[in-house]
Motif scaffolding. Structure first.
Motif, PDB file in Angstrom:
ATOM      1  N   GLN A 142       0.820  -1.213   0.000  1.00 42.22           N
ATOM      2  CA  GLN A 142       0.000   0.000   0.000  1.00 42.22           C
ATOM      3  C   GLN A 142       0.852   1.260   0.000  1.00 42.22           C
ATOM      4  OE1 GLN A 142      -2.494  -0.582   3.447  1.00 42.22           O
ATOM      5  NE2 GLN A 142      -4.238  -0.976   2.125  1.00 42.22           N
ATOM      6  N   VAL A 143       2.001   1.194   0.638  1.00 44.98           N
ATOM      7  CA  VAL A 143       2.919   2.332   0.689  1.00 44.98           C
ATOM      8  C   VAL A 143       4.218   1.937   0.029  1.00 44.98           C
ATOM      9  CG1 VAL A 143       4.243   3.887   2.157  1.00 44.98           C
ATOM     10  CG2 VAL A 143       1.885   3.296   2.764  1.00 44.98           C
ATOM     11  N   GLN A 144       4.724   2.819  -0.807  1.00 41.34           N
ATOM     12  CA  GLN A 144       6.004   2.580  -1.479  1.00 41.34           C
ATOM     13  C   GLN A 144       6.926   3.773  -1.294  1.00 41.34           C
ATOM     14  OE1 GLN A 144       5.099   1.629  -5.649  1.00 41.34           O
ATOM     15  NE2 GLN A 144       5.988  -0.385  -5.300  1.00 41.34           N
ATOM     16  N   LEU A 145       8.208   3.473  -1.136  1.00 40.06           N
ATOM     17  CA  LEU A 145       9.247   4.489  -1.157  1.00 40.06           C
ATOM     18  C   LEU A 145      10.131   4.200  -2.359  1.00 40.06           C
ATOM     19  CD1 LEU A 145      10.382   4.689   2.594  1.00 40.06           C
ATOM     20  CD2 LEU A 145       8.706   6.108   1.408  1.00 40.06           C
ATOM     21  N   VAL A 146      10.294   5.179  -3.211  1.00 38.92           N
ATOM     22  CA  VAL A 146      11.089   4.985  -4.424  1.00 38.92           C
ATOM     23  C   VAL A 146      12.223   5.998  -4.437  1.00 38.92           C
ATOM     24  CG1 VAL A 146      11.103   4.967  -6.930  1.00 38.92           C
ATOM     25  CG2 VAL A 146       9.114   4.101  -5.692  1.00 38.92           C
ATOM     26  N   GLU A 147      13.462   5.487  -4.437  1.00 31.20           N
ATOM     27  CA  GLU A 147      14.633   6.348  -4.464  1.00 31.20           C
ATOM     28  C   GLU A 147      15.115   6.567  -5.889  1.00 31.20           C
ATOM     29  OE1 GLU A 147      15.844   3.825  -0.574  1.00 31.20           O
ATOM     30  OE2 GLU A 147      15.440   3.215  -2.647  1.00 31.20           O
ATOM     31  N   SER A 148      15.793   7.675  -6.092  1.00 35.03           N
ATOM     32  CA  SER A 148      16.417   7.971  -7.374  1.00 35.03           C
ATOM     33  C   SER A 148      17.594   8.909  -7.146  1.00 35.03           C
ATOM     34  CB  SER A 148      15.415   8.597  -8.340  1.00 35.03           C
ATOM     35  OG  SER A 148      14.914   9.811  -7.819  1.00 35.03           O
ATOM     36  N   GLY A 149      18.450   9.015  -8.159  1.00 32.05           N
ATOM     37  CA  GLY A 149      19.534   9.979  -8.098  1.00 32.05           C
ATOM     38  C   GLY A 149      20.918   9.405  -7.864  1.00 32.05           C
ATOM     39  N   GLY A 150      21.011   8.106  -7.642  1.00 34.33           N
ATOM     40  CA  GLY A 150      22.327   7.512  -7.438  1.00 34.33           C
ATOM     41  C   GLY A 150      23.107   7.445  -8.749  1.00 34.33           C
ATOM     42  N   GLY A 151      24.375   7.051  -8.640  1.00 33.48           N
ATOM     43  CA  GLY A 151      25.196   6.920  -9.832  1.00 33.48           C
ATOM     44  C   GLY A 151      26.666   6.948  -9.514  1.00 33.48           C
ATOM     45  N   LEU A 152      27.457   7.142 -10.563  1.00 35.16           N
ATOM     46  CA  LEU A 152      28.911   7.204 -10.451  1.00 35.16           C
ATOM     47  C   LEU A 152      29.364   8.658 -10.498  1.00 35.16           C
ATOM     48  CD1 LEU A 152      31.760   5.879 -10.531  1.00 35.16           C
ATOM     49  CD2 LEU A 152      31.509   5.819 -13.029  1.00 35.16           C
ATOM     50  N   VAL A 153      30.203   9.030  -9.549  1.00 36.37           N
ATOM     51  CA  VAL A 153      30.692  10.410  -9.495  1.00 36.37           C
ATOM     52  C   VAL A 153      32.151  10.389  -9.068  1.00 36.37           C
ATOM     53  CG1 VAL A 153      29.934  10.743  -7.102  1.00 36.37           C
ATOM     54  CG2 VAL A 153      30.182  12.723  -8.608  1.00 36.37           C
ATOM     55  N   GLN A 154      32.901  11.373  -9.520  1.00 34.57           N
ATOM     56  CA  GLN A 154      34.314  11.466  -9.142  1.00 34.57           C
ATOM     57  C   GLN A 154      34.456  12.043  -7.736  1.00 34.57           C
ATOM     58  OE1 GLN A 154      36.324  13.750 -12.175  1.00 34.57           O
ATOM     59  NE2 GLN A 154      36.579  11.963 -13.482  1.00 34.57           N
ATOM     60  N   PRO A 155      35.556  11.723  -7.062  1.00 31.43           N
ATOM     61  CA  PRO A 155      35.795  12.336  -5.755  1.00 31.43           C
ATOM     62  C   PRO A 155      35.729  13.861  -5.833  1.00 31.43           C
ATOM     63  CG  PRO A 155      37.341  10.566  -6.125  1.00 31.43           C
ATOM     64  CD  PRO A 155      36.598  10.753  -7.425  1.00 31.43           C
ATOM     65  N   GLY A 156      35.069  14.444  -4.839  1.00 28.59           N
ATOM     66  CA  GLY A 156      34.868  15.889  -4.820  1.00 28.59           C
ATOM     67  C   GLY A 156      33.586  16.323  -5.494  1.00 28.59           C
ATOM     68  N   GLY A 157      32.922  15.412  -6.171  1.00 30.63           N
ATOM     69  CA  GLY A 157      31.698  15.736  -6.884  1.00 30.63           C
ATOM     70  C   GLY A 157      30.471  15.729  -5.990  1.00 30.63           C
ATOM     71  N   SER A 158      29.313  15.922  -6.620  1.00 31.01           N
ATOM     72  CA  SER A 158      28.046  16.020  -5.893  1.00 31.01           C
ATOM     73  C   SER A 158      26.988  15.130  -6.533  1.00 31.01           C
ATOM     74  CB  SER A 158      27.536  17.464  -5.894  1.00 31.01           C
ATOM     75  OG  SER A 158      28.443  18.331  -5.247  1.00 31.01           O
TER      76      SER A 158
ATOM     77  N   SER B  79      -1.191   4.752   0.225  1.00 32.48           N
ATOM     78  CA  SER B  79      -2.167   5.136   1.242  1.00 32.48           C
ATOM     79  C   SER B  79      -1.441   5.796   2.414  1.00 32.48           C
ATOM     80  CB  SER B  79      -2.920   3.899   1.719  1.00 32.48           C
ATOM     81  OG  SER B  79      -3.855   4.234   2.725  1.00 32.48           O
ATOM     82  N   ILE B  80      -1.344   7.113   2.378  1.00 30.83           N
ATOM     83  CA  ILE B  80      -0.580   7.861   3.376  1.00 30.83           C
ATOM     84  C   ILE B  80      -1.481   8.868   4.075  1.00 30.83           C
ATOM     85  CG2 ILE B  80       1.322   9.463   3.753  1.00 30.83           C
ATOM     86  CD1 ILE B  80       2.658   8.212   1.263  1.00 30.83           C
ATOM     87  N   PHE B  81      -1.500   8.773   5.404  1.00 34.33           N
ATOM     88  CA  PHE B  81      -2.213   9.773   6.189  1.00 34.33           C
ATOM     89  C   PHE B  81      -1.241  10.830   6.699  1.00 34.33           C
ATOM     90  CE2 PHE B  81      -5.418  11.663   8.682  1.00 34.33           C
ATOM     91  CZ  PHE B  81      -4.918  11.899   9.950  1.00 34.33           C
TER      92      PHE B  81
END
Length: 120
Positions: free
Chosen positions: A1-17, A27-29
């Motif tokens: 009934q409730v789902q959490l969906v993540e996004s935005g991950g990936g490969l990045v160089q050190p110092g990056g963002s 069904s969220i109250f």
């Protein structure tokens, strides 16, 4: 009934963002605390950052000053802005939220995880 969906991950160089997002649907109250955890192979899942429904935040010492957690209550979404990334930040990142669907009962839900890899 409730789902959490993540996004935005990936490969990045050190110092990056990177910016991670986690949207709750179904069904969220109400939504209480929302958190980001991370896990690497052979290690326990660790809390990275958390934010209450009122906006109070807390961070692991290892990410203070580099990561920022925020939330958009109208969109049922929590974000994790990660700056100055280091190789040791490499992990699968999971969001977690305390959600009430009907009545006073609150359940903790987890997203499926998103991989963050910091490497040159």
């Amino acid at each position: 009934q409730v789902q959490l969906v993540e996004s935005g991950g990936g490969l990045v160089q050190p110092g990056g963002s990177l910016r991670l997002s986690c949207a709750a649907s179904g069904s969220i109250f109400s939504i209480g605390a929302m958190n980001w955890y991370r896990q690497t192979p052979g290690k326990q899942r660790e809390l990275v950052a958390g934010i209450t429904s009122g906006g109070k935040t807390n961070y692991a010492d290892s990410v203070k000053g580099r990561f920022t957690i925020s939330r958009d209550n109208a969109k049922n979404t929590v974000y994790l802005q990660m700056n100055s990334l280091k190789p040791e930040d490499t992990a699968v990142y999971y969001c977690n939220a305390e959600i009430s669907s009907v009545g006073p009962l609150v359940y903790k839900y987890w997203g499926q995880g998103t991989q963050v890899t910091v490497s040159s």
